[in-house]
Design an enzyme around this catalytic site. Structure first.
Site, PDB file in Angstrom:
ATOM      1  N   LYS A   1       0.566  -1.594   0.262  1.00  0.00           N
ATOM      2  CA  LYS A   1      -0.139  -0.321  -0.023  1.00  0.00           C
ATOM      3  C   LYS A   1       0.706   1.256  -0.158  1.00  0.00           C
ATOM      4  O   LYS A   1       0.580   2.601  -0.325  1.00  0.00           O
ATOM      5  CB  LYS A   1      -0.644  -0.182   1.384  1.00  0.00           C
ATOM      6  CG  LYS A   1      -1.885  -1.288   1.005  1.00  0.00           C
ATOM      7  CD  LYS A   1      -3.246  -1.145   0.468  1.00  0.00           C
ATOM      8  CE  LYS A   1      -4.486  -2.177   0.958  1.00  0.00           C
ATOM      9  NZ  LYS A   1      -3.693  -3.522   1.010  1.00  0.00           N
TER      10      LYS A   1
HETATM   11  C1  LIG Z   1      -4.103  -4.583   0.421  1.00  0.00           C
HETATM   12  C2  LIG Z   1      -3.444  -6.182   0.564  1.00  0.00           C
HETATM   13  C3  LIG Z   1      -3.989  -7.117  -0.016  1.00  0.00           C
HETATM   14  C4  LIG Z   1      -4.974  -6.800  -0.723  1.00  0.00           C
HETATM   15  O1  LIG Z   1      -5.016  -5.786  -2.000  1.00  0.00           O
HETATM   16  P1  LIG Z   1      -6.382  -4.999  -2.736  1.00  0.00           P
HETATM   17  O2  LIG Z   1      -6.110  -3.998  -3.284  1.00  0.00           O
HETATM   18  O3  LIG Z   1      -7.987  -5.003  -1.454  1.00  0.00           O
HETATM   19  O4  LIG Z   1      -7.321  -6.417  -3.551  1.00  0.00           O
HETATM   20  C5  LIG Z   1      -3.363  -8.006   0.200  1.00  0.00           C
HETATM   21  N1  LIG Z   1      -2.406  -8.149   1.093  1.00  0.00           N
HETATM   22  C6  LIG Z   1      -1.628  -6.973   1.471  1.00  0.00           C
HETATM   23  C7  LIG Z   1      -0.668  -7.520   2.174  1.00  0.00           C
HETATM   24  C8  LIG Z   1      -2.205  -6.471   1.305  1.00  0.00           C
HETATM   25  O5  LIG Z   1      -1.992  -4.468   2.655  1.00  0.00           O
END
Ligand SMILES: *Cc1c(COP(=O)(O)O)cnc(C)c1O
Length: 399
Positions: A97
């Site tokens: 993120k």
């Molecule tokens: C946010 C996140 C996901 C899921 O990603 P999306 O874009 O919501 O599908 C998977 N793994 C981790 C570690 C995340 O932080």
């Protein structure tokens, strides 16, 4: 600017580009020589519509990715003979993120300062989004940030990442309840128009188009590192809200030669079931060891459905209304076949996830986090025999 700052359109829909930029093979070949930041500027510039000055944008992007802990920003590691791991944990909060969020924080600040405005960013989180948003917004002049998280239901590392930031513009609220309760409080704030306007509320959740645009970059980066466009690759993505997976799909739309798009879900497998049956059917949320994917309504999936419905906004709107009312959306056999041709999906429960973590550690010496392991397993299981190499992703650092 509204696309960046508001996230959601006023009619409740999600933003998408009217026309996608399409990079030609020689454009993509030229990216082989670029650093991550240079490539990011190249890939994202067509989405700016000239609204941010080129030199400002270049400075913002350079600033963003030079602060990451690895000089390659999103380095690739060969895991097995046909599986590569794209490490997306080199930002300040150790999950992918950071890659979009660090950029968004700076873009918000840039645009707001120019307009002499301030916003209050509110967010609900089960972990990764909250800490990434806080790191991205701390000490920025034009932003106050309030993050709601469920008391005693986030990991201790993430609780500390969120609550030990002493910047005066950062506020964390532990809510006695679940993530859904936090989400409901958030929705109520946005629904209260006068409160929303006085506070100048804004959200940085994963429906924000700018976040998706910033995530397209690492797919290009991985593909050209492995010899694209002259060699195809496949991507395997662990998915919850379908933001990261949609960015992989978008990369393909922008001309990147991608052989297979593979997604993996945990036991909250509404999306996997969709590809199997052509029906989206809301269930209850299971708590798993991959909490960032404990989601039933994947908000970005609507973007994928828009294409599936032939970019017919009215048809999609009707389908979504029905989905909201009845909890079910059915696309029929023909569209299901199209969807299955586009994306391959599978699921892993917690036991299978732990098995995969053990298998990968044993076979390669690599310690993976549960989200990561789900992506790797999905790639391994669904990869076409003799097909392109699969790029899976280390979505979060195992720690
Ligand atoms: C946010 C996140 C996901 C899921 O990603 P999306 O874009 O919501 O599908 C998977 N793994 C981790 C570690 C995340 O932080």
């Amino acid at each position: 600017y509204d696309v960046l700052l508001a996230g959601l359109a006023v009619d409740g829909g999600l933003y998408l580009p009217e026309n996608w930029p399409v990079f030609k093979r020689e454009d993509i070949r030229a990216m082989q020589q670029m650093s991550y930041a240079e490539l990011a500027i190249r890939v994202m510039t067509p989405f700016l519509g000239g609204r941010i000055h080129e030199s400002d944008f270049a400075k913002i992007v350079n600033d963003t990715y030079h602060s990451f802990a690895h000089s390659a920003v999103a380095p690739l590691k060969q895991l097995e003979c046909d599986i590569w791991l794209m490490e997306l944990f080199h930002g300040p909060t150790l999950a992918f993120k950071d890659y979009p969020m660090q950029l968004i924080g700076r873009l918000f600040d840039h645009v707001l300062t120019r307009r002499g405005e301030r916003v209050t960013i509110v967010g609900a989180t089960s972990g990764d989004t909250g800490s990434a948003a806080i790191e991205a917004c701390r000490d920025r002049e034009a932003i106050d940030v309030f993050i709601l998280y469920p008391h005693e239901r986030v990991s201790e590392v993430q609780r500390r990442q969120m609550t030990t930031v002493s910047s005066p513009n950062v506020h964390c609220v532990a809510v006695e309840g679940t993530f859904d309760n936090c989400q409901d409080l958030l929705k109520a704030m946005f629904a209260d128009t006068s409160f929303r306007n006085t506070m100048n509320l804004s959200a940085v959740n994963s429906i924000n188009w700018a976040r998706i645009a910033a995530q397209i970059v690492y797919y290009f980066h991985a593909a050209v590192t492995l010899g694209g466009p002259d060699r195809q690759v496949s991507f395997a993505v662990p998915t919850g809200n379908f933001g990261n997976a949609f960015a992989a799909y978008a990369a393909k739309y922008c001309g990147l030669p991608v052989e297979q798009l593979i997604i993996g879900t945990n036991s909250n497998d509404i999306l996997t079931k969709f590809f199997e049956t052509g029906k989206l059917n809301i269930g209850t949320v299971d708590q798993t060891i991959s909490p960032s994917m404990d989601i039933q309504v994947s908000s970005n999936f609507e973007r994928f459905l828009f294409d599936l419905y032939g970019r017919d906004g009215i048809a999609l709107n009707n389908a979504m209304l029905e989905f909201r009312q009845a909890g079910i959306l059915c696309v029929g056999d023909k569209l299901q076949a199209v969807a299955r041709d586009t994306i391959a999906a599978t699921r892993l429960n917690d036991a299978q996830t732990m098995q995969e973590m053990a298998r990968v550690l044993d076979a390669t010496g690599e310690l993976t986090d549960p989200h990561t392991a789900i992506g790797i397993a999905a790639g391994r299981l669904l990869k076409r025999p003799g097909g392109a190499p699969v790029v899976a992703q280390a979505a979060a650092h195992p720690a």
